[in-house]
Design a protein around this motif. Structure first.
Motif, PDB file in Angstrom:
ATOM      1  N   ARG A   1      40.432  49.664  51.287  1.00 14.06           N
ATOM      2  CA  ARG A   1      40.354  48.345  51.918  1.00 14.06           C
ATOM      3  C   ARG A   1      39.303  48.324  53.024  1.00 14.06           C
ATOM      4  O   ARG A   1      38.499  47.411  53.109  1.00 14.06           O
ATOM      5  N   SER A   2      39.339  49.358  53.867  1.00 14.34           N
ATOM      6  CA  SER A   2      38.395  49.299  54.983  1.00 14.34           C
ATOM      7  C   SER A   2      36.966  49.495  54.512  1.00 14.34           C
ATOM      8  O   SER A   2      36.040  48.946  55.111  1.00 14.34           O
ATOM      9  N   LEU A   3      36.802  50.238  53.423  1.00 10.71           N
ATOM     10  CA  LEU A   3      35.442  50.387  52.900  1.00 10.71           C
ATOM     11  C   LEU A   3      34.898  49.020  52.461  1.00 10.71           C
ATOM     12  O   LEU A   3      33.774  48.645  52.795  1.00 10.71           O
ATOM     13  N   MET A   4      35.730  48.277  51.716  1.00 12.60           N
ATOM     14  CA  MET A   4      35.280  46.966  51.238  1.00 12.60           C
ATOM     15  C   MET A   4      34.953  46.052  52.418  1.00 12.60           C
ATOM     16  O   MET A   4      33.928  45.371  52.434  1.00 12.60           O
ATOM     17  N   ALA A   5      35.827  46.072  53.418  1.00 15.34           N
ATOM     18  CA  ALA A   5      35.582  45.234  54.589  1.00 15.34           C
ATOM     19  C   ALA A   5      34.268  45.628  55.256  1.00 15.34           C
ATOM     20  O   ALA A   5      33.447  44.781  55.594  1.00 15.34           O
ATOM     21  N   GLY A   6      34.063  46.930  55.402  1.00 16.86           N
ATOM     22  CA  GLY A   6      32.850  47.414  56.047  1.00 16.86           C
ATOM     23  C   GLY A   6      31.613  47.055  55.256  1.00 16.86           C
ATOM     24  O   GLY A   6      30.588  46.647  55.816  1.00 16.86           O
ATOM     25  N   GLU A   7      31.701  47.172  53.947  1.00 18.55           N
ATOM     26  CA  GLU A   7      30.522  46.935  53.112  1.00 18.55           C
ATOM     27  C   GLU A   7      30.089  45.477  53.103  1.00 18.55           C
ATOM     28  O   GLU A   7      28.942  45.154  52.783  1.00 18.55           O
ATOM     29  N   MET A   8      31.037  44.598  53.416  1.00 18.60           N
ATOM     30  CA  MET A   8      30.698  43.183  53.382  1.00 18.60           C
ATOM     31  C   MET A   8      29.787  42.787  54.538  1.00 18.60           C
ATOM     32  O   MET A   8      29.184  41.730  54.526  1.00 18.60           O
ATOM     33  N   LEU A   9      29.670  43.678  55.516  1.00 15.76           N
ATOM     34  CA  LEU A   9      28.976  43.287  56.731  1.00 15.76           C
ATOM     35  C   LEU A   9      27.467  43.335  56.665  1.00 15.76           C
ATOM     36  O   LEU A   9      26.786  42.654  57.395  1.00 15.76           O
ATOM     37  N   PHE A  10      26.930  44.183  55.812  1.00 13.75           N
ATOM     38  CA  PHE A  10      25.448  44.228  55.753  1.00 13.75           C
ATOM     39  C   PHE A  10      24.987  44.692  54.378  1.00 13.75           C
ATOM     40  O   PHE A  10      25.797  44.878  53.480  1.00 13.75           O
ATOM     41  N   VAL A  11      23.684  44.825  54.229  1.00  6.23           N
ATOM     42  CA  VAL A  11      23.130  45.153  52.915  1.00  6.23           C
ATOM     43  C   VAL A  11      23.471  46.598  52.589  1.00  6.23           C
ATOM     44  O   VAL A  11      22.706  47.517  52.820  1.00  6.23           O
ATOM     45  N   SER A  12      24.670  46.761  52.064  1.00  7.31           N
ATOM     46  CA  SER A  12      25.174  48.103  51.883  1.00  7.31           C
ATOM     47  C   SER A  12      25.120  48.539  50.425  1.00  7.31           C
ATOM     48  O   SER A  12      25.373  49.687  50.109  1.00  7.31           O
ATOM     49  N   LEU A  13      24.813  47.591  49.538  1.00  3.67           N
ATOM     50  CA  LEU A  13      24.686  47.842  48.097  1.00  3.67           C
ATOM     51  C   LEU A  13      26.005  48.134  47.391  1.00  3.67           C
ATOM     52  O   LEU A  13      26.048  48.221  46.181  1.00  3.67           O
ATOM     53  N   GLY A  14      27.066  48.290  48.107  1.00  2.00           N
ATOM     54  CA  GLY A  14      28.342  48.608  47.463  1.00  2.00           C
ATOM     55  C   GLY A  14      29.014  47.369  46.894  1.00  2.00           C
ATOM     56  O   GLY A  14      28.448  46.283  46.872  1.00  2.00           O
ATOM     57  N   LEU A  15      30.240  47.550  46.420  1.00  2.00           N
ATOM     58  CA  LEU A  15      30.972  46.434  45.827  1.00  2.00           C
ATOM     59  C   LEU A  15      31.232  45.325  46.839  1.00  2.00           C
ATOM     60  O   LEU A  15      31.160  44.136  46.515  1.00  2.00           O
ATOM     61  N   GLY A  16      31.513  45.720  48.073  1.00  2.00           N
ATOM     62  CA  GLY A  16      31.755  44.724  49.119  1.00  2.00           C
ATOM     63  C   GLY A  16      30.527  43.855  49.327  1.00  2.00           C
ATOM     64  O   GLY A  16      30.628  42.633  49.526  1.00  2.00           O
ATOM     65  N   HIS A  17      29.382  44.472  49.240  1.00  2.00           N
ATOM     66  CA  HIS A  17      28.118  43.757  49.390  1.00  2.00           C
ATOM     67  C   HIS A  17      27.912  42.774  48.236  1.00  2.00           C
ATOM     68  O   HIS A  17      27.478  41.632  48.438  1.00  2.00           O
ATOM     69  N   LEU A  18      28.242  43.213  47.026  1.00  2.00           N
ATOM     70  CA  LEU A  18      28.115  42.328  45.859  1.00  2.00           C
ATOM     71  C   LEU A  18      29.000  41.091  46.029  1.00  2.00           C
ATOM     72  O   LEU A  18      28.639  39.985  45.629  1.00  2.00           O
ATOM     73  N   LEU A  19      30.153  41.308  46.631  1.00  2.00           N
ATOM     74  CA  LEU A  19      31.072  40.207  46.884  1.00  2.00           C
ATOM     75  C   LEU A  19      30.410  39.172  47.807  1.00  2.00           C
ATOM     76  O   LEU A  19      30.418  37.973  47.544  1.00  2.00           O
ATOM     77  N   MET A  20      29.789  39.660  48.861  1.00  2.00           N
ATOM     78  CA  MET A  20      29.129  38.767  49.799  1.00  2.00           C
ATOM     79  C   MET A  20      27.938  38.090  49.154  1.00  2.00           C
ATOM     80  O   MET A  20      27.656  36.913  49.402  1.00  2.00           O
ATOM     81  N   MET A  21      27.207  38.840  48.297  1.00  2.00           N
ATOM     82  CA  MET A  21      26.074  38.242  47.603  1.00  2.00           C
ATOM     83  C   MET A  21      26.526  37.084  46.735  1.00  2.00           C
ATOM     84  O   MET A  21      25.886  36.037  46.674  1.00  2.00           O
ATOM     85  N   GLY A  22      27.658  37.283  46.052  1.00  2.00           N
ATOM     86  CA  GLY A  22      28.233  36.222  45.231  1.00  2.00           C
ATOM     87  C   GLY A  22      28.485  34.971  46.063  1.00  2.00           C
ATOM     88  O   GLY A  22      28.221  33.851  45.638  1.00  2.00           O
ATOM     89  N   ARG A  23      28.970  35.196  47.265  1.00  2.00           N
ATOM     90  CA  ARG A  23      29.246  34.068  48.128  1.00  2.00           C
ATOM     91  C   ARG A  23      27.956  33.344  48.516  1.00  2.00           C
ATOM     92  O   ARG A  23      27.844  32.131  48.460  1.00  2.00           O
ATOM     93  N   GLU A  24      26.943  34.159  48.883  1.00  2.00           N
ATOM     94  CA  GLU A  24      25.686  33.557  49.319  1.00  2.00           C
ATOM     95  C   GLU A  24      25.010  32.772  48.206  1.00  2.00           C
ATOM     96  O   GLU A  24      24.361  31.764  48.442  1.00  2.00           O
ATOM     97  N   LEU A  25      25.173  33.271  46.965  1.00  2.00           N
ATOM     98  CA  LEU A  25      24.563  32.574  45.832  1.00  2.00           C
ATOM     99  C   LEU A  25      25.470  31.484  45.310  1.00  2.00           C
ATOM    100  O   LEU A  25      25.180  30.862  44.291  1.00  2.00           O
ATOM    101  N   ASN A  26      26.619  31.267  45.989  1.00  2.00           N
ATOM    102  CA  ASN A  26      27.596  30.308  45.508  1.00  2.00           C
ATOM    103  C   ASN A  26      28.053  30.599  44.095  1.00  2.00           C
ATOM    104  O   ASN A  26      28.318  29.692  43.318  1.00  2.00           O
TER     105      ASN A  26
END
Ligand SMILES: Nc1ncnc2c1ncn2[C@@H]1O[C@H](COP(=O)(O)OP(=O)(O)OP(=O)(O)O)[C@@H](O)[C@H]1O
Ligand SMILES: [Mg+2]
Lengths: 260, 246
Positions: free
Chosen positions: B179-204
């Motif tokens: 859980r904390s990894l996903m939370a952490g990855e969402m914060l910046f260009v981390s390339l991980g799954l959390g980052h992909l989640l945020m990218m999805g959001r940015e691209l709507n």
């Protein structure tokens, strides 16, 4: 003297106050002797073994000694066999038997053959690689016996080792123990509830009083060996001892139940 | 059965067109997003990056946690002093460590690892401590009468006897770490799954968001059940502990 207990008393301090478990136990055990301690539940038999094993300290004034050196700490010269479930389940059978030898820094190349020799003695060589949870209760106690004997202890301490087994397995193990004892000539202190077992195995049977435990009476069993569990003389002696300690058992029953 | 019902309900809600397509995609749409992500390797890369991080962070937590737990379990003084503090820290959601991580390490890989380690290590430490305190006394007596002393006593008796509890702590630790990894990855260009989640959001791209979420859940459950759960079962069986759960 192989094992000597001198004026041993033991008081446990629990939150309700002190509990006197043992009172003035004196006992001398000769080399190669099998002594059975018999007594009602709670009379302190386990405590005696724990003191000899060095797991528990007696009250000041008394002491236990093996080969004239006073006991203060546990050591592999006095190995204790428990009632049940004392094998280490994360090790297989042979590793359990080797455990004490490895702790002792025994010569590496001698450990395996020695462990195998003792597994053969308890007829479990075939199961040397088995895991503990796959063994029956009787097999476990035989492994425990091998694990203790392989250390060649000065005194072997056994705390109701067969009491959780069914009657048939129990008789088999009593026979096996007698046989092994006759071969190895170990000094043994054997605790039991079972008069017949005590008479079958013991050179001497010491009867304890109900708590606080004292040695009430001593019986010398002069039957020739190997004994048979069905020997009529054995049944006779068992009965006469039962008669003599009946009062003690009644007393113990009354102190362990609530109704006055 | 239950999942089939959910899928049907989902499809029906989608057909009803209450919400626009881009906010509420169909199951088939999400599935194709999943397949597409796997094909063009973005999901695979994201997965590998996250797995590499968690492997590193979780291993460090495991070592730290077990060592800390051993110390606590072996020295009563330490336990009395630090035990309550640790219990307190464990109730802290691990993402609360992020500000410290960011201040110490900046917006970097290290900050994420820090959060992951803090999240998992304490539960593993507490479980180890607990496991040691609850070792059946008979094993300790055996260790003493059989002459197991010093480090050998720890390696051959104490740690193995505490292992069932340690593994339970590892399961808990894993849940926190992932859980904390996903939370952490969402914060910046981390390339991980959390980052992909945020990218999805940015691209709507709702389809991608849901597809990545499914992937995250899948990894979480697989490790919990198939890896740690199996180990736990095996150990409990061999140690002769009857499990109450079925
Ligand atoms: N660690 C302990 N702390 C407090 N009291 C104890 C402790 N160990 C034993 N006792 C008490 O000492 C007495 C003797 O106990 P012990 O276990 O030696 O009896 P026992 O003869 O072995 O009984 P059993 O036949 O049921 O095994 C009991 O009253 C018991 O409650
Ligand atoms: Mg007892």
């Amino acid at each position: 003297m192989e094992l000597a207990l001198k004026d041993i008393s033991k008081t446990f301090c629990i939150k309700d106050g002190p509990v006197k478990a043992l009172e003035n136990i004196n006992l001398d055990v000769e080399k190669g002797e099998m002594v059975c301690l018999l007594g009602p539940s709670g009379c302190g038999k386990t405590t005696v073994l724990n003191i000899i094993a060095g797991l528990e300290k007696p009250d000041s004034g008394g002491y236990a000694a093996v080969k004239d050196s006073r006991i203060s700490l546990p050591g592999p010269d006095r190995v204790l066999i428990f009632q049940q479930d004392a094998l280490l389940p994360w090790m297989n059978v042979i590793n359990n038997v080797e455990f004490g030898l490895k702790n002792k820094k025994f010569p590496r190349d001698k450990i395996r053959p020695l462990a195998e020799e003792f597994l053969r003695m308890v007829n479990l060589f075939r199961f040397r690689d088995s895991y503990i949870h796959t063994l029956s209760g009787g097999m476990k106690q035989r492994v425990a016996l091998a694990r203790a004997l392989v250390l060649n202890p000065t005194v072997l301490l056994m705390d109701e080792p067969f009491s959780s087994l069914d009657a048939q397995t129990r008789e088999l193990l009593q026979d096996l123990l007698q046989k092994i004892w006759m071969i190895t000539g170990k000094t043994v202190v054997f605790v039991t509830h079972n008069i017949r077992e005590a008479v079958f195995l013991g050179d001497r049977v010491l009867v304890f009083t109900a708590a606080p435990g004292r040695i009430k009476k001593e019986f010398r069993i002069d039957l020739p060996r190997p004994r048979s569990i069905n020997d009529l003389r054995l049944a006779g002696i068992t009965n006469s001892i039962r008669q003599e300690i009946k009062d003690e058992i009644d007393l113990a029953m009354r102190s362990e139940t609530d109704n006055e | 059965m239950f999942y089939a019902f959910i899928l049907v309900l989902w499809e029906l809600l989608f057909r009803a067109s209450i919400w626009p397509d881009y906010l509420f995609p169909s199951p088939a749409g999400v599935f194709s997003a999943l397949v597409k992500g796997i094909y063009d390797k973005t999901f695979i890369i994201g997965l590998l990056v996250s797995l590499k991080r968690i492997l590193l962070g979780y291993s460090v937590s495991l070592v730290l946690g077990v060592v800390l737990g051993l110390l606590l379990g072996s020295f009563k003084v330490l336990d009395d002093m630090a035990g309550p503090l640790l219990l307190g820290i464990r109730t802290l959601p691990s993402i609360c460590w992020l500000p410290i991580g960011l201040l110490w390490f900046g917006l970097s890989e290290k900050a994420i690892l820090f959060v992951v380690i803090m999240g998992a290590a304490f539960s593993i430490a507490l479980a180890t401590d607990d496991g040691i305190k609850n070792i059946p006394p008979i094993y300790l007596k055996v260790a003493s009468t059989m002459g197991a002393k010093g480090p050998r006593r720890y390696l051959t008796v104490i740690l193995p006897a505490a292992l069932p509890s340690i593994v339970t702590g590892m399961k808990l630790g894993w849940a926190f770490a992932w859980r904390s990894l996903m939370a952490g990855e969402m914060l910046f260009v981390s390339l991980g799954l959390g980052h992909l989640l945020m990218m999805g959001r940015e691209l709507n791209d709702m389809k991608q968001v849901l597809a990545v979420m499914i992937l995250i859940v899948a990894v979480g459950i697989t490790v919990d059940r198939a890896v740690l759960g199996k180990i736990e079962q095996q150990i409990r069986k061999r140690w002769g502990i009857i499990s109450l759960e079925t």
